[in-house]
Scaffold this motif. Structure first.
Motif, PDB file in Angstrom:
ATOM      1  N   CYS A 233      13.668 -27.270 -60.454  1.00  0.00           N
ATOM      2  CA  CYS A 233      12.911 -26.070 -60.867  1.00  0.00           C
ATOM      3  C   CYS A 233      11.441 -26.273 -60.537  1.00  0.00           C
ATOM      4  O   CYS A 233      10.744 -25.328 -60.164  1.00  0.00           O
ATOM      5  CB  CYS A 233      13.000 -25.838 -62.377  1.00  0.00           C
TER       6      CYS A 233
ATOM      7  N   CYS B 194       9.709 -25.091 -57.260  1.00  0.00           N
ATOM      8  CA  CYS B 194       9.360 -23.682 -57.087  1.00  0.00           C
ATOM      9  C   CYS B 194       8.528 -23.116 -58.229  1.00  0.00           C
ATOM     10  O   CYS B 194       7.847 -22.114 -58.058  1.00  0.00           O
ATOM     11  CB  CYS B 194      10.625 -22.850 -56.932  1.00  0.00           C
ATOM     12  N   HIS B 195       8.599 -23.738 -59.404  1.00  0.00           N
ATOM     13  CA  HIS B 195       7.879 -23.167 -60.553  1.00  0.00           C
ATOM     14  C   HIS B 195       6.747 -24.060 -61.050  1.00  0.00           C
ATOM     15  O   HIS B 195       6.139 -23.752 -62.073  1.00  0.00           O
ATOM     16  CB  HIS B 195       8.859 -22.863 -61.691  1.00  0.00           C
TER      17      HIS B 195
ATOM     18  N   MET C  74      15.704 -17.866 -55.489  1.00  0.00           N
ATOM     19  CA  MET C  74      16.118 -18.880 -56.461  1.00  0.00           C
ATOM     20  C   MET C  74      17.626 -19.085 -56.453  1.00  0.00           C
ATOM     21  O   MET C  74      18.389 -18.131 -56.376  1.00  0.00           O
ATOM     22  CB  MET C  74      15.674 -18.406 -57.849  1.00  0.00           C
TER      23      MET C  74
HETATM   24  C1  HEC Z   1      14.010 -22.332 -54.426  1.00  0.00           C
HETATM   25  C2  HEC Z   1      13.015 -22.009 -55.418  1.00  0.00           C
HETATM   26  C3  HEC Z   1      13.413 -21.882 -56.884  1.00  0.00           C
HETATM   27  C4  HEC Z   1      14.059 -22.810 -57.661  1.00  0.00           C
HETATM   28  C5  HEC Z   1      14.609 -24.159 -57.243  1.00  0.00           C
HETATM   29  C6  HEC Z   1      14.111 -22.251 -58.997  1.00  0.00           C
HETATM   30  N1  HEC Z   1      13.514 -21.014 -59.011  1.00  0.00           N
HETATM   31 FE1  HEC Z   1      13.324 -19.805 -60.617  1.00  0.00          FE
HETATM   32  N2  HEC Z   1      12.571 -18.329 -59.408  1.00  0.00           N
HETATM   33  C7  HEC Z   1      12.243 -18.488 -58.071  1.00  0.00           C
HETATM   34  C8  HEC Z   1      11.707 -17.233 -57.556  1.00  0.00           C
HETATM   35  C9  HEC Z   1      11.209 -16.981 -56.126  1.00  0.00           C
HETATM   36  C10 HEC Z   1      11.735 -16.317 -58.636  1.00  0.00           C
HETATM   37  C11 HEC Z   1      11.361 -14.836 -58.610  1.00  0.00           C
HETATM   38  C12 HEC Z   1      12.644 -14.030 -58.492  1.00  0.00           C
HETATM   39  C13 HEC Z   1      13.281 -14.180 -57.115  1.00  0.00           C
HETATM   40  O1  HEC Z   1      12.859 -13.543 -56.188  1.00  0.00           O
HETATM   41  O2  HEC Z   1      14.242 -14.965 -56.972  1.00  0.00           O
HETATM   42  C14 HEC Z   1      12.289 -17.047 -59.794  1.00  0.00           C
HETATM   43  C15 HEC Z   1      12.456 -16.511 -61.057  1.00  0.00           C
HETATM   44  C16 HEC Z   1      12.718 -17.270 -62.198  1.00  0.00           C
HETATM   45  C17 HEC Z   1      12.653 -16.756 -63.553  1.00  0.00           C
HETATM   46  C18 HEC Z   1      12.304 -15.329 -63.959  1.00  0.00           C
HETATM   47  C19 HEC Z   1      10.814 -15.201 -63.993  1.00  0.00           C
HETATM   48  C20 HEC Z   1      10.370 -13.818 -64.434  1.00  0.00           C
HETATM   49  O3  HEC Z   1       9.261 -13.444 -64.068  1.00  0.00           O
HETATM   50  O4  HEC Z   1      11.101 -13.164 -65.191  1.00  0.00           O
HETATM   51  C21 HEC Z   1      12.969 -17.798 -64.393  1.00  0.00           C
HETATM   52  C22 HEC Z   1      13.001 -17.769 -65.912  1.00  0.00           C
HETATM   53  C23 HEC Z   1      13.248 -18.950 -63.549  1.00  0.00           C
HETATM   54  N3  HEC Z   1      13.086 -18.583 -62.227  1.00  0.00           N
HETATM   55  C24 HEC Z   1      13.608 -20.197 -64.015  1.00  0.00           C
HETATM   56  C25 HEC Z   1      14.033 -21.261 -63.206  1.00  0.00           C
HETATM   57  C26 HEC Z   1      14.596 -22.502 -63.705  1.00  0.00           C
HETATM   58  C27 HEC Z   1      14.754 -22.864 -65.182  1.00  0.00           C
HETATM   59  C28 HEC Z   1      14.947 -23.236 -62.610  1.00  0.00           C
HETATM   60  C29 HEC Z   1      15.673 -24.562 -62.577  1.00  0.00           C
HETATM   61  C30 HEC Z   1      16.928 -24.642 -63.304  1.00  0.00           C
HETATM   62  C31 HEC Z   1      14.542 -22.470 -61.417  1.00  0.00           C
HETATM   63  N4  HEC Z   1      14.014 -21.271 -61.830  1.00  0.00           N
HETATM   64  C32 HEC Z   1      14.666 -22.891 -60.099  1.00  0.00           C
HETATM   65  C33 HEC Z   1      12.395 -19.630 -57.320  1.00  0.00           C
HETATM   66  C34 HEC Z   1      13.074 -20.767 -57.732  1.00  0.00           C
END
Ligand code: HEC
Length: 117
Positions: free
Chosen positions: A38, A41-42, A93
């Motif tokens: 996570c 990307c975050h 994601m």
């Molecule tokens: C490859 C990159 C990537 C990874 C790895 C990733 N994310 Fe994300 N995440 C994103 C992106 C980009 C968004 C924005 C929505 C979209 O376009 O997918 C997002 C959206 C989110 C959101 C919603 C945010 C909102 O504004 O409501 C949450 C909560 C979240 N991710 C949690 C996680 C968690 C917890 C993990 C690990 C278990 C994770 N993400 C792993 C790229 C990633």
């Protein structure tokens, strides 16, 4: 000498159970859930992060535009929001099948780490 080592063995085994605290469990999951971090990307503390950019053709504008991808800030989300998001299909994601317990550990870890410097 051998004998002394054997005597300590049961204590080592007992200690191992508490070896990982909730914090460390959450930290481990956040940084490496199912092999895809996570944090990549975050951000280290869930503060959000710039992931990358690419050129794409904008059909309306009829020209090539630069598209940026950002991982949202997630350390201000509720447990419910995080649960919903990890189990959903996104464009960028990955979809994770984390248990409620694992998601909760990630959430609690983010709550603790977000204000650390
Ligand atoms: C490859 C990159 C990537 C990874 C790895 C990733 N994310 Fe994300 N995440 C994103 C992106 C980009 C968004 C924005 C929505 C979209 O376009 O997918 C997002 C959206 C989110 C959101 C919603 C945010 C909102 O504004 O409501 C949450 C909560 C979240 N991710 C949690 C996680 C968690 C917890 C993990 C690990 C278990 C994770 N993400 C792993 C790229 C990633």
């Amino acid at each position: 000498m051998k004998r002394i080592q054997l005597l300590f063995l049961p204590f080592l085994a007992l200690g191992a159970e508490d070896f990982m605290s909730n914090y460390e469990y959450g930290q481990m999951l956040y940084n490496n859930p199912r092999g895809i971090s996570c944090a990549k990307c975050h951000g280290e503390k869930g503060e959000g992060k710039f992931i990358g950019q690419y050129y794409k053709k904008d059909k309306k504008l009829k020209k090539i535009v630069l598209q940026e991808i950002h991982g949202a800030r997630i350390n201000d989300k509720t447990l419910k929001q995080i649960q919903d998001s990890v189990s959903k299909t996104h464009d960028v994601m990955p979809t994770y099948s984390l248990t409620d317990e694992e998601t909760k550990a990630i959430y609690e870890y983010l709550q603790k780490i977000k204000n650390k410097s």
